[in-house]
Write a protein that holds these residues in place. Structure first.
Motif, PDB file in Angstrom:
ATOM      1  N   GLU A  22      35.688   2.709 -63.556  1.00  0.00           N
ATOM      2  CA  GLU A  22      34.614   3.649 -63.847  1.00  0.00           C
ATOM      3  C   GLU A  22      34.109   4.304 -62.575  1.00  0.00           C
ATOM      4  N   CYS A  23      33.740   5.551 -62.700  1.00  0.00           N
ATOM      5  CA  CYS A  23      33.199   6.311 -61.574  1.00  0.00           C
ATOM      6  C   CYS A  23      31.999   7.114 -62.058  1.00  0.00           C
ATOM      7  N   VAL A  24      30.917   7.042 -61.298  1.00  0.00           N
ATOM      8  CA  VAL A  24      29.701   7.780 -61.654  1.00  0.00           C
ATOM      9  C   VAL A  24      29.209   8.545 -60.439  1.00  0.00           C
ATOM     10  N   GLN A  25      28.855   9.823 -60.652  1.00  0.00           N
ATOM     11  CA  GLN A  25      28.265  10.626 -59.568  1.00  0.00           C
ATOM     12  C   GLN A  25      26.895  11.139 -60.017  1.00  0.00           C
ATOM     13  N   ASP A  26      26.014  11.291 -59.032  1.00  0.00           N
ATOM     14  CA  ASP A  26      24.624  11.608 -59.364  1.00  0.00           C
ATOM     15  C   ASP A  26      24.209  13.008 -58.934  1.00  0.00           C
ATOM     16  N   MET A  27      25.179  13.892 -58.656  1.00  0.00           N
ATOM     17  CA  MET A  27      24.841  15.218 -58.144  1.00  0.00           C
ATOM     18  C   MET A  27      25.192  16.341 -59.106  1.00  0.00           C
ATOM     19  N   ASP A  28      25.431  16.016 -60.352  1.00  0.00           N
ATOM     20  CA  ASP A  28      25.682  17.054 -61.357  1.00  0.00           C
ATOM     21  C   ASP A  28      26.905  17.913 -61.009  1.00  0.00           C
ATOM     22  N   HIS A  29      27.892  17.311 -60.358  1.00  0.00           N
ATOM     23  CA  HIS A  29      29.112  18.038 -60.001  1.00  0.00           C
ATOM     24  C   HIS A  29      29.996  18.263 -61.222  1.00  0.00           C
ATOM     25  N   GLU A  30      30.608  19.433 -61.257  1.00  0.00           N
ATOM     26  CA  GLU A  30      31.476  19.763 -62.383  1.00  0.00           C
ATOM     27  C   GLU A  30      32.830  19.054 -62.276  1.00  0.00           C
ATOM     28  N   ASN A  31      33.366  18.996 -61.049  1.00  0.00           N
ATOM     29  CA  ASN A  31      34.737  18.491 -60.863  1.00  0.00           C
ATOM     30  C   ASN A  31      34.738  17.029 -60.451  1.00  0.00           C
ATOM     31  N   MET A  32      35.661  16.275 -61.033  1.00  0.00           N
ATOM     32  CA  MET A  32      35.849  14.886 -60.629  1.00  0.00           C
ATOM     33  C   MET A  32      37.335  14.577 -60.567  1.00  0.00           C
ATOM     34  N   GLN A 103      35.139  17.374 -51.116  1.00  0.00           N
ATOM     35  CA  GLN A 103      35.009  16.369 -52.155  1.00  0.00           C
ATOM     36  C   GLN A 103      34.235  15.182 -51.591  1.00  0.00           C
ATOM     37  N   TYR A 104      33.487  14.544 -52.470  1.00  0.00           N
ATOM     38  CA  TYR A 104      32.657  13.402 -52.090  1.00  0.00           C
ATOM     39  C   TYR A 104      33.242  12.157 -52.743  1.00  0.00           C
ATOM     40  N   PHE A 105      33.527  11.165 -51.925  1.00  0.00           N
ATOM     41  CA  PHE A 105      34.282  10.011 -52.397  1.00  0.00           C
ATOM     42  C   PHE A 105      33.411   8.785 -52.636  1.00  0.00           C
ATOM     43  N   GLY A 106      33.826   7.992 -53.621  1.00  0.00           N
ATOM     44  CA  GLY A 106      33.259   6.676 -53.818  1.00  0.00           C
ATOM     45  C   GLY A 106      33.878   5.685 -52.847  1.00  0.00           C
ATOM     46  N   PRO A 107      33.415   4.430 -52.882  1.00  0.00           N
ATOM     47  CA  PRO A 107      33.885   3.420 -51.926  1.00  0.00           C
ATOM     48  C   PRO A 107      35.282   2.893 -52.214  1.00  0.00           C
TER      49      PRO A 107
ATOM     50  N   SER B  98      47.519  25.679 -58.121  1.00  0.00           N
ATOM     51  CA  SER B  98      47.162  25.201 -59.449  1.00  0.00           C
ATOM     52  C   SER B  98      46.079  26.094 -60.045  1.00  0.00           C
ATOM     53  N   SER B  99      45.507  25.657 -61.152  1.00  0.00           N
ATOM     54  CA  SER B  99      44.413  26.382 -61.774  1.00  0.00           C
ATOM     55  C   SER B  99      43.248  26.493 -60.791  1.00  0.00           C
ATOM     56  N   ASN B 100      42.310  27.331 -61.105  1.00  0.00           N
ATOM     57  CA  ASN B 100      41.247  27.659 -60.158  1.00  0.00           C
ATOM     58  C   ASN B 100      40.239  26.521 -60.042  1.00  0.00           C
ATOM     59  N   THR B 101      40.694  25.419 -59.495  1.00  0.00           N
ATOM     60  CA  THR B 101      39.816  24.278 -59.255  1.00  0.00           C
ATOM     61  C   THR B 101      39.897  23.927 -57.776  1.00  0.00           C
ATOM     62  N   GLY B 102      39.082  23.003 -57.366  1.00  0.00           N
ATOM     63  CA  GLY B 102      39.039  22.677 -55.945  1.00  0.00           C
ATOM     64  C   GLY B 102      39.982  21.576 -55.535  1.00  0.00           C
ATOM     65  N   LYS B 103      41.176  21.566 -56.084  1.00  0.00           N
ATOM     66  CA  LYS B 103      42.113  20.503 -55.707  1.00  0.00           C
ATOM     67  C   LYS B 103      42.459  20.592 -54.244  1.00  0.00           C
TER      68      LYS B 103
END
Lengths: 114, 116
Positions: A22-32, A103-107, B98-103
């Motif tokens: 499981e991974c949880v982020q607290d910054m309302d980011h769209e991409n994971m 990108q912001y990474f977990g531990p 790829s698609s328009n994402t931040g990969k």
């Protein structure tokens, strides 16, 4: 500060078990993103998600699936764990803002499959 | 094909000396470049990025990187290394394929060892 948390730092599972990371982020980011990290191979992308319920395969999706039911949570599922899935798993989040691509990474979760 | 190469598996430097960790890239679009650091048993931490503007980019912990378009390089540098800089360093580039994402596409990593 952005915070990305992962449910376990270390995990030991048996071959054939179903494993949830499981991974949880607290910054309302769209991409994971979910990566696996192996020595000499760097980070390899397993799956990523750009919105709730949206997902795309990365470079090495075989043997894995993902779930994103809520914006803040992105789960990686090993349907039937195998020894070659022993690895470090890293989750990351990223805002969809096109001016900011870091990108912001977990531990990380170090998974051992025996 | 888009790619990132870190030609050195390990870099050794004495404390107080300047350090350089090398990175070269190949991309189909504008080169958006990143450096990350990973301390033992930790996730990756963002150090710096180049998107546009000055070729010399300054980042966290006194690190900087120079974007060189003609040599397709983005080397990480620090004028005076500390023992605490010892870690694994990753270079990354935005994936335009790829698609328009931040990969991002990551290099294989370089271990920096700073000796007292």
């Amino acid at each position: 500060d952005v915070k990305v948390t992962q449910s376990s730092r270390y995990l030991v599972k048996r071959t054939g078990e179903k494993v949830f990371l499981e991974c949880v982020q607290d910054m309302d980011h769209e991409n994971m993103f979910w990566y696996r990290q192996d020595p000499g191979l760097g980070l390899r992308l397993i799956y990523f998600s750009y919105d709730v319920k949206m997902k795309e395969k990365g470079d090495i999706p075989e043997g894995y699936s993902v779930s994103r039911e809520k914006k803040e949570r992105f789960s990686l599922i090993l349907e039937s764990a195998s020894t070659n899935q022993t690895s470090m798993y890293l989750c990351a989040s990223q805002p969809a803002d096109r001016q900011s691509y870091e990108q912001y990474f977990g531990p990380g979760t170090r998974l051992t499959v025996t | 094909a888009q790619s990132v190469a870190q030609p050195e598996d390990q870099v050794n430097v004495a404390e107080g000396n300047p350090l350089t960790v090398k990175c070269t890239y190949s991309v189909s679009g504008n080169p958006y470049l990143f450096w990350y650091v990973q301390y033992p048993n930790r996730g990756l931490q963002f150090l710096l990025k180049y998107i546009t503007g000055d070729n010399l980019v300054k980042g966290s912990y006194g690190f900087e990187a120079e974007f060189n378009k003609s040599q397709t390089s983005f080397h990480l540098m620090k004028p005076s290394a500390l023992v605490s800089d010892s870690a694994l360093y990753f270079c990354a580039v935005r994936d335009w394929g790829s698609s328009n994402t931040g990969k991002l596409i990551f290099g294989q990593g370089t271990t920096l060892q700073v000796k007292p």
